[in-house]
Design a protein around this motif. Structure first.
Motif, PDB file in Angstrom:
ATOM      1  N   VAL A 127      -2.998  20.239   9.322  1.00 13.18           N
ATOM      2  CA  VAL A 127      -2.380  20.104   7.994  1.00 13.18           C
ATOM      3  C   VAL A 127      -1.770  21.437   7.600  1.00 13.18           C
ATOM      4  CG1 VAL A 127      -3.841  18.253   7.094  1.00 13.18           C
ATOM      5  CG2 VAL A 127      -4.582  20.622   6.841  1.00 13.18           C
ATOM      6  N   ARG A 128      -0.743  21.342   6.799  1.00 12.87           N
ATOM      7  CA  ARG A 128      -0.192  22.541   6.168  1.00 12.87           C
ATOM      8  C   ARG A 128      -0.570  22.512   4.689  1.00 12.87           C
ATOM      9  NH1 ARG A 128       4.541  20.985   9.613  1.00 12.87           N
ATOM     10  NH2 ARG A 128       4.466  22.383  11.416  1.00 12.87           N
ATOM     11  N   LYS A 129      -0.563  23.662   4.074  1.00  6.94           N
ATOM     12  CA  LYS A 129      -0.948  23.756   2.668  1.00  6.94           C
ATOM     13  C   LYS A 129      -0.159  22.739   1.845  1.00  6.94           C
ATOM     14  CE  LYS A 129      -1.504  27.004  -1.160  1.00  6.94           C
ATOM     15  NZ  LYS A 129      -1.354  28.420  -1.603  1.00  6.94           N
ATOM     16  N   GLY A 130      -0.883  21.963   1.018  1.00  3.68           N
ATOM     17  CA  GLY A 130      -0.253  20.966   0.162  1.00  3.68           C
ATOM     18  C   GLY A 130      -0.175  19.581   0.768  1.00  3.68           C
ATOM     19  N   ASP A 131      -0.525  19.458   2.049  1.00  4.32           N
ATOM     20  CA  ASP A 131      -0.505  18.142   2.696  1.00  4.32           C
ATOM     21  C   ASP A 131      -1.749  17.340   2.326  1.00  4.32           C
ATOM     22  OD1 ASP A 131       1.885  18.839   3.837  1.00  4.32           O
ATOM     23  OD2 ASP A 131       1.084  19.207   5.843  1.00  4.32           O
ATOM     24  N   VAL A 132      -1.778  16.084   2.737  1.00  4.07           N
ATOM     25  CA  VAL A 132      -2.820  15.145   2.331  1.00  4.07           C
ATOM     26  C   VAL A 132      -3.404  14.477   3.573  1.00  4.07           C
ATOM     27  CG1 VAL A 132      -3.223  12.976   1.065  1.00  4.07           C
ATOM     28  CG2 VAL A 132      -1.739  14.742   0.080  1.00  4.07           C
ATOM     29  N   VAL A 133      -4.680  14.119   3.509  1.00  5.27           N
ATOM     30  CA  VAL A 133      -5.320  13.337   4.562  1.00  5.27           C
ATOM     31  C   VAL A 133      -5.742  11.995   3.964  1.00  5.27           C
ATOM     32  CG1 VAL A 133      -7.299  13.177   6.126  1.00  5.27           C
ATOM     33  CG2 VAL A 133      -6.097  15.359   5.846  1.00  5.27           C
ATOM     34  N   ASP A 134      -5.441  10.912   4.678  1.00  8.30           N
ATOM     35  CA  ASP A 134      -5.806   9.598   4.167  1.00  8.30           C
ATOM     36  C   ASP A 134      -6.889   8.944   5.019  1.00  8.30           C
ATOM     37  OD1 ASP A 134      -4.753   8.290   6.409  1.00  8.30           O
ATOM     38  OD2 ASP A 134      -3.025   7.446   5.383  1.00  8.30           O
ATOM     39  N   PHE A 135      -7.434   7.852   4.482  1.00 10.27           N
ATOM     40  CA  PHE A 135      -8.371   6.957   5.145  1.00 10.27           C
ATOM     41  C   PHE A 135      -7.615   5.667   5.390  1.00 10.27           C
ATOM     42  CE2 PHE A 135     -11.254   3.315   4.411  1.00 10.27           C
ATOM     43  CZ  PHE A 135     -12.264   3.560   5.339  1.00 10.27           C
ATOM     44  N   ASN A 136      -7.502   5.254   6.643  1.00 12.55           N
ATOM     45  CA  ASN A 136      -6.634   4.132   6.993  1.00 12.55           C
ATOM     46  C   ASN A 136      -7.428   3.077   7.755  1.00 12.55           C
ATOM     47  OD1 ASN A 136      -3.847   3.675   9.268  1.00 12.55           O
ATOM     48  ND2 ASN A 136      -4.229   2.639   7.337  1.00 12.55           N
ATOM     49  N   ASP A 137      -7.606   1.903   7.135  1.00 13.42           N
ATOM     50  CA  ASP A 137      -8.288   0.830   7.861  1.00 13.42           C
ATOM     51  C   ASP A 137      -7.249  -0.119   8.459  1.00 13.42           C
ATOM     52  OD1 ASP A 137      -7.778  -1.560   6.203  1.00 13.42           O
ATOM     53  OD2 ASP A 137      -9.067  -0.621   4.705  1.00 13.42           O
ATOM     54  N   GLU A 138      -7.710  -1.047   9.297  1.00 10.08           N
ATOM     55  CA  GLU A 138      -6.798  -1.908  10.040  1.00 10.08           C
ATOM     56  C   GLU A 138      -6.732  -3.328   9.480  1.00 10.08           C
ATOM     57  OE1 GLU A 138      -7.483  -1.665  14.237  1.00 10.08           O
ATOM     58  OE2 GLU A 138      -7.532   0.525  14.200  1.00 10.08           O
ATOM     59  N   GLY A 139      -7.098  -3.462   8.220  1.00  8.72           N
ATOM     60  CA  GLY A 139      -7.022  -4.769   7.580  1.00  8.72           C
ATOM     61  C   GLY A 139      -8.241  -5.624   7.904  1.00  8.72           C
ATOM     62  N   GLY A 140      -8.297  -6.119   9.098  1.00  8.50           N
ATOM     63  CA  GLY A 140      -9.464  -6.895   9.505  1.00  8.50           C
ATOM     64  C   GLY A 140      -9.465  -8.329   9.025  1.00  8.50           C
ATOM     65  N   TRP A 141      -8.275  -8.901   8.783  1.00 11.89           N
ATOM     66  CA  TRP A 141      -8.193 -10.305   8.377  1.00 11.89           C
ATOM     67  C   TRP A 141      -8.739 -11.179   9.497  1.00 11.89           C
ATOM     68  CZ3 TRP A 141      -4.262 -14.276   9.656  1.00 11.89           C
ATOM     69  CH2 TRP A 141      -4.382 -15.426   8.846  1.00 11.89           C
ATOM     70  N   ASP A 142      -9.757 -11.956   9.204  1.00 13.27           N
ATOM     71  CA  ASP A 142     -10.451 -12.762  10.215  1.00 13.27           C
ATOM     72  C   ASP A 142     -10.939 -14.057   9.563  1.00 13.27           C
ATOM     73  OD1 ASP A 142     -11.843 -13.682  12.430  1.00 13.27           O
ATOM     74  OD2 ASP A 142     -13.533 -12.306  12.161  1.00 13.27           O
ATOM     75  N   PRO A 143     -10.004 -14.981   9.286  1.00 13.13           N
ATOM     76  CA  PRO A 143     -10.414 -16.218   8.606  1.00 13.13           C
ATOM     77  C   PRO A 143     -11.224 -17.105   9.545  1.00 13.13           C
ATOM     78  CG  PRO A 143      -8.104 -16.341   9.277  1.00 13.13           C
ATOM     79  CD  PRO A 143      -8.575 -14.941   9.584  1.00 13.13           C
ATOM     80  N   PRO A 144     -12.188 -17.840   9.001  1.00 14.17           N
ATOM     81  CA  PRO A 144     -12.575 -17.904   7.579  1.00 14.17           C
ATOM     82  C   PRO A 144     -13.637 -16.876   7.211  1.00 14.17           C
ATOM     83  CG  PRO A 144     -13.814 -19.516   8.783  1.00 14.17           C
ATOM     84  CD  PRO A 144     -12.934 -18.830   9.805  1.00 14.17           C
ATOM     85  N   PHE A 145     -13.996 -16.008   8.156  1.00 10.81           N
ATOM     86  CA  PHE A 145     -15.116 -15.095   7.923  1.00 10.81           C
ATOM     87  C   PHE A 145     -14.745 -13.943   6.973  1.00 10.81           C
ATOM     88  CE2 PHE A 145     -15.323 -16.909  12.203  1.00 10.81           C
ATOM     89  CZ  PHE A 145     -16.522 -17.603  12.119  1.00 10.81           C
ATOM     90  N   TYR A 146     -13.580 -13.327   7.199  1.00 10.25           N
ATOM     91  CA  TYR A 146     -13.137 -12.218   6.355  1.00 10.25           C
ATOM     92  C   TYR A 146     -11.708 -12.524   5.904  1.00 10.25           C
ATOM     93  CZ  TYR A 146     -17.340  -9.947   7.966  1.00 10.25           C
ATOM     94  OH  TYR A 146     -18.664  -9.655   8.226  1.00 10.25           O
ATOM     95  N   GLN A 147     -11.620 -13.504   5.040  1.00  9.94           N
ATOM     96  CA  GLN A 147     -10.331 -13.983   4.559  1.00  9.94           C
ATOM     97  C   GLN A 147      -9.551 -12.882   3.856  1.00  9.94           C
ATOM     98  OE1 GLN A 147      -8.997 -17.100   5.107  1.00  9.94           O
ATOM     99  NE2 GLN A 147      -7.125 -16.294   4.165  1.00  9.94           N
ATOM    100  N   ASP A 148     -10.252 -11.959   3.184  1.00  6.17           N
ATOM    101  CA  ASP A 148      -9.604 -10.863   2.464  1.00  6.17           C
ATOM    102  C   ASP A 148      -9.519  -9.587   3.284  1.00  6.17           C
ATOM    103  OD1 ASP A 148      -9.235 -12.434   0.192  1.00  6.17           O
ATOM    104  OD2 ASP A 148     -11.239 -11.950  -0.551  1.00  6.17           O
ATOM    105  N   GLY A 149      -9.961  -9.619   4.528  1.00  2.47           N
ATOM    106  CA  GLY A 149      -9.987  -8.411   5.349  1.00  2.47           C
ATOM    107  C   GLY A 149     -11.366  -7.781   5.358  1.00  2.47           C
ATOM    108  N   ALA A 150     -11.521  -6.751   6.155  1.00  2.00           N
ATOM    109  CA  ALA A 150     -12.812  -6.067   6.273  1.00  2.00           C
ATOM    110  C   ALA A 150     -13.133  -5.323   4.982  1.00  2.00           C
ATOM    111  CB  ALA A 150     -12.785  -5.085   7.439  1.00  2.00           C
ATOM    112  N   PRO A 151     -14.331  -5.507   4.433  1.00  2.00           N
ATOM    113  CA  PRO A 151     -14.693  -4.838   3.177  1.00  2.00           C
ATOM    114  C   PRO A 151     -15.315  -3.457   3.422  1.00  2.00           C
ATOM    115  CG  PRO A 151     -16.285  -6.573   3.699  1.00  2.00           C
ATOM    116  CD  PRO A 151     -15.321  -6.509   4.838  1.00  2.00           C
ATOM    117  N   PHE A 152     -14.729  -2.451   2.782  1.00  2.00           N
ATOM    118  CA  PHE A 152     -15.233  -1.088   2.888  1.00  2.00           C
ATOM    119  C   PHE A 152     -15.742  -0.632   1.517  1.00  2.00           C
ATOM    120  CE2 PHE A 152     -12.431  -1.436   6.501  1.00  2.00           C
ATOM    121  CZ  PHE A 152     -13.125  -0.766   7.504  1.00  2.00           C
TER     122      PHE A 152
END
Length: 216
Positions: free
Chosen positions: A131-156
């Motif tokens: 990173v350079r000064k002023g940059d940002v780090v994010d948390f990125n999930d992969e959705g995880g849509w898995d109907p009918p078990f995780y219809q809304d995606g993986a819950p974090f």
């Protein structure tokens, strides 16, 4: 669902010995709050802090390398015997103005623990996440849509209700890879429980020193 994208090709993986100009700086969440907010989305989702309480830094306070990421909370198993997609990445974002972010680097895949105590703190060590000064780090999930078990995606459950804090999020299928521009929405009163350990100077590996000089 997104295919894992490695970090930019950076040469030289060895960490150089510490020197007088080297520092370790911890910034981001204090991790004091209890994770009570669950985020689940069907498509790839990137989250990053927009503001924090107590004057804590949310952008890199110096140029260097992210040596460790501490995340408080877990993924939740909402369908007994069917685990959610708990694979996540951390990304180096460069502000583009008007809240937009450019994805420059994406870490390898990490697994957030499933279930267990709310106060679980996991430490992840990405390779050559610069990173350079002023940059940002994010948390990125992969959705995880898995109907009918995780219809809304993986819950974090790695977010907390905190007055004065704001979290940005960008949701789009296969559109959070390196080179993508993220145009987020923001939610007030919510904190991403993620702390970052930044190494500067010779606490960086050769790859990040070169990258941050523009030669990597």
């Amino acid at each position: 669902m997104r295919t894992a994208i490695p970090l930019l090709a950076l040469a030289g993986l060895a960490t150089l010995p510490a020197a007088a100009d080297a520092r370790l700086i911890t910034y981001g969440s204090s991790l004091k709050a209890t994770p009570t907010i669950v985020e689940a989305h069907q498509a790839d989702t990137a989250f990053w802090p927009v503001s924090a309480t107590g004057g804590r830094a949310i952008r890199a306070p110096a140029t260097g390398q992210i040596l460790a990421i501490r995340l408080k909370g877990t993924a939740l198993e909402r369908s007994p015997g069917r685990a959610p997609l708990n694979q996540v990445h951390f990304q180096h974002l460069v502000p583009q103005g008007h809240g937009r972010m450019l994805v420059v680097q994406t870490s390898g895949a990490f697994a957030v623990p499933i279930g267990g105590p709310r106060g679980t703190i996991s430490t992840f060590r990405p390779e050559n996440l610069c990173v350079r000064k002023g940059d940002v780090v994010d948390f990125n999930d992969e959705g995880g849509w898995d109907p009918p078990f995780y219809q809304d995606g993986a819950p974090f459950r790695v977010f907390a209700k905190v007055g004065g804090a704001r979290v940005a999020r960008y949701i789009a299928n296969n559109a959070t890879n390196n080179g993508a521009t993220l145009e987020p929405t923001a939610r007030s009163g919510e904190e991403l429980l993620m702390a970052l350990v930044l190494g500067t100077g010779r606490q960086q590996g050769t790859a990040c020193q070169n990258f941050n000089r523009g030669t990597g």
